[in-house]
Write a protein that holds these residues in place. Structure first.
Motif, PDB file in Angstrom:
ATOM      1  N   UNK A  13       0.889  -1.298   0.019  1.00 13.96           N
ATOM      2  CA  UNK A  13      -0.035  -0.069   0.081  1.00 13.96           C
ATOM      3  C   UNK A  13       0.845   1.328   0.074  1.00 13.96           C
ATOM      4  N   UNK A  14       2.191   1.134   0.148  1.00  9.90           N
ATOM      5  CA  UNK A  14       2.976   2.203   0.172  1.00  9.90           C
ATOM      6  C   UNK A  14       3.536   2.784  -1.092  1.00  9.90           C
ATOM      7  N   UNK A  15       3.123   1.906  -1.930  1.00  8.11           N
ATOM      8  CA  UNK A  15       3.686   2.140  -3.569  1.00  8.11           C
ATOM      9  C   UNK A  15       3.247   3.670  -3.927  1.00  8.11           C
ATOM     10  N   UNK A  16       2.197   3.819  -3.971  1.00  9.61           N
ATOM     11  CA  UNK A  16       1.709   5.246  -4.308  1.00  9.61           C
ATOM     12  C   UNK A  16       2.589   6.434  -3.555  1.00  9.61           C
ATOM     13  N   UNK A  17       2.740   5.891  -2.297  1.00  8.25           N
ATOM     14  CA  UNK A  17       3.383   7.021  -1.362  1.00  8.25           C
ATOM     15  C   UNK A  17       4.942   7.434  -1.903  1.00  8.25           C
ATOM     16  N   UNK A  18       5.394   6.205  -2.166  1.00  4.46           N
ATOM     17  CA  UNK A  18       6.860   6.044  -2.454  1.00  4.46           C
ATOM     18  C   UNK A  18       7.205   6.784  -3.977  1.00  4.46           C
ATOM     19  N   UNK A  19       6.091   6.626  -4.710  1.00  2.00           N
ATOM     20  CA  UNK A  19       6.282   7.258  -6.172  1.00  2.00           C
ATOM     21  C   UNK A  19       6.003   8.675  -5.908  1.00  2.00           C
ATOM     22  N   UNK A  20       4.994   9.327  -4.975  1.00  2.00           N
ATOM     23  CA  UNK A  20       4.938  10.800  -4.644  1.00  2.00           C
ATOM     24  C   UNK A  20       6.358  11.296  -4.376  1.00  2.00           C
ATOM     25  N   UNK A  21       6.884  10.505  -3.443  1.00  2.00           N
ATOM     26  CA  UNK A  21       8.033  10.914  -2.904  1.00  2.00           C
ATOM     27  C   UNK A  21       9.383  10.966  -3.832  1.00  2.00           C
ATOM     28  N   UNK A  22       9.577   9.952  -4.525  1.00  2.00           N
ATOM     29  CA  UNK A  22      10.933   9.634  -5.258  1.00  2.00           C
ATOM     30  C   UNK A  22      10.358   9.670  -6.538  1.00  2.00           C
ATOM     31  N   UNK A  23       9.152   9.653  -7.146  1.00  2.00           N
ATOM     32  CA  UNK A  23       8.944   9.610  -8.502  1.00  2.00           C
ATOM     33  C   UNK A  23       9.046   8.145  -8.997  1.00  2.00           C
ATOM     34  N   UNK A  24       9.229   7.863 -10.391  1.00  2.00           N
ATOM     35  CA  UNK A  24       9.421   6.598 -10.663  1.00  2.00           C
ATOM     36  C   UNK A  24      10.696   6.088 -11.061  1.00  2.00           C
ATOM     37  N   UNK A  25      11.081   4.973 -11.298  1.00  2.00           N
ATOM     38  CA  UNK A  25      12.462   4.438 -11.488  1.00  2.00           C
ATOM     39  C   UNK A  25      12.951   3.453 -10.353  1.00  2.00           C
ATOM     40  N   UNK A  26      14.210   3.603 -10.221  1.00  2.00           N
ATOM     41  CA  UNK A  26      14.664   2.597  -9.370  1.00  2.00           C
ATOM     42  C   UNK A  26      14.815   2.999  -7.804  1.00  2.00           C
ATOM     43  N   UNK A  27      14.969   4.490  -7.471  1.00  2.00           N
ATOM     44  CA  UNK A  27      15.049   4.580  -6.032  1.00  2.00           C
ATOM     45  C   UNK A  27      13.847   3.888  -5.285  1.00  2.00           C
TER      46      UNK A  27
END
Length: 283
Positions: A136-150
């Motif tokens: 469920x944290x995937x959308x949050x990580x995308x908001x924080x770090x964008x898309x890609x490897x990080x």
């Protein structure tokens, strides 16, 4: 008149028997155990493969739902040139996140084991992290770090961290207080009690958490590649899904499974060497 006595020394009696044993007996015993272990692990797989081949040949099942072994093999040969690059990308992300998450969790766990202040201040956070659904944290990580490897690495690292830190916290709670009290009574300093009692007591459970994290890391990696990945085995699975190539999905799953088995074997071997004193062995 002289009397002749017969020695009944069990050590002498056993000596000829030991001498009669061949040095190869131990090697043969290990070989037999290895063969039995391989048989136990491969026979069920062979039975499933035979049943799969028979069902796909005798029953009229849409290959979309159950492709035949031949179709899967053809898909593997088609995908083979792309697999090294995909494996390198996926394993790079997975191992980076796995190592970072486990290292952070182990360091925090060791600090919790050493200091009650750290333990009491962190335990509440650890208990709060336990029920968090990592995916469920995937959308949050995308908001924080964008898309890609990080964000992919962060997702794997966070999932592994939660598993290992929770197992470490439980291991600390399960250390028998009588062991620490006995060591203190005998004059051991706090640092010595920590080094000789607490750390050995929690190490096997920490290794169990690391092994569980290694297995979970592969599922986390597949989910992580949904975050805008343009390469990797997970991306390959998504591409085959879009083109309804079930056999390609099965190839990617099989490669993931093989890699997971290899990583698990490495962790088991390293863990067995690390805790040889416990009698567990490398297994």
């Amino acid at each position: 008149m002289a009397h002749h006595t017969t020695s009944t020394d069990p050590t002498r009696a056993a000596a000829p028997a030991r001498a009669a044993q061949s040095p190869l007996d131990g090697g043969k015993g290990r070989l037999r155990r290895t063969v039995r272990t391989l048989a136990r692990r491969t026979i069920p797989l062979l039975v499933v493969a035979a049943a799969w081949a028979a069902i796909s040949r005798l029953a009229t099942i849409d290959p979309l739902f159950l492709p035949s072994p031949g179709l899967v093999w053809n898909a593997f040969t088609d995908m083979a040139p792309l697999l090294p690059g995909a494996i390198a990308y996926s394993m790079g992300t997975l191992l980076t996140g796995f190592a970072a998450g486990c290292a952070a969790a182990i360091l925090l766990g060791l600090a919790m084991a050493y200091s009650k202040i750290i333990r009491y201040s962190i335990e509440g956070l650890v208990d709060a992290l336990r029920p968090v659904p990592v995916f469920a944290l995937i959308p949050l990580f995308m908001l924080w770090l964008g898309i890609g490897r990080p964000p992919q690495v962060l997702l794997v690292a966070f999932g592994c961290f939660v598993i290992v830190v929770v197992s470490t916290s439980e291991a600390i709670r399960n250390v028998p207080a009588i062991f620490m009290n006995a060591a203190s009574t005998l004059g051991a300093s706090r640092a010595r009690v920590y080094r000789t009692v607490v750390v050995p007591a929690i190490t096997p459970q920490i290794l169990g958490g690391v092994r569980a994290a290694g297995s979970a890391a592969f599922g986390l990696e597949v989910a992580a590649e949904l975050i805008g990945a343009q390469d990797g085995l997970g991306h390959m699975m998504i591409t085959n899904q879009l083109y309804l190539r079930t056999e390609g999905i099965l190839v990617a799953i099989a490669v993931f499974t093989l890699l997971a088995l290899i990583l698990d074997a490495i962790i088991r071997f390293a863990g067995g060497r690390l805790v040889r004193w416990s009698g567990r062995g490398p297994a």
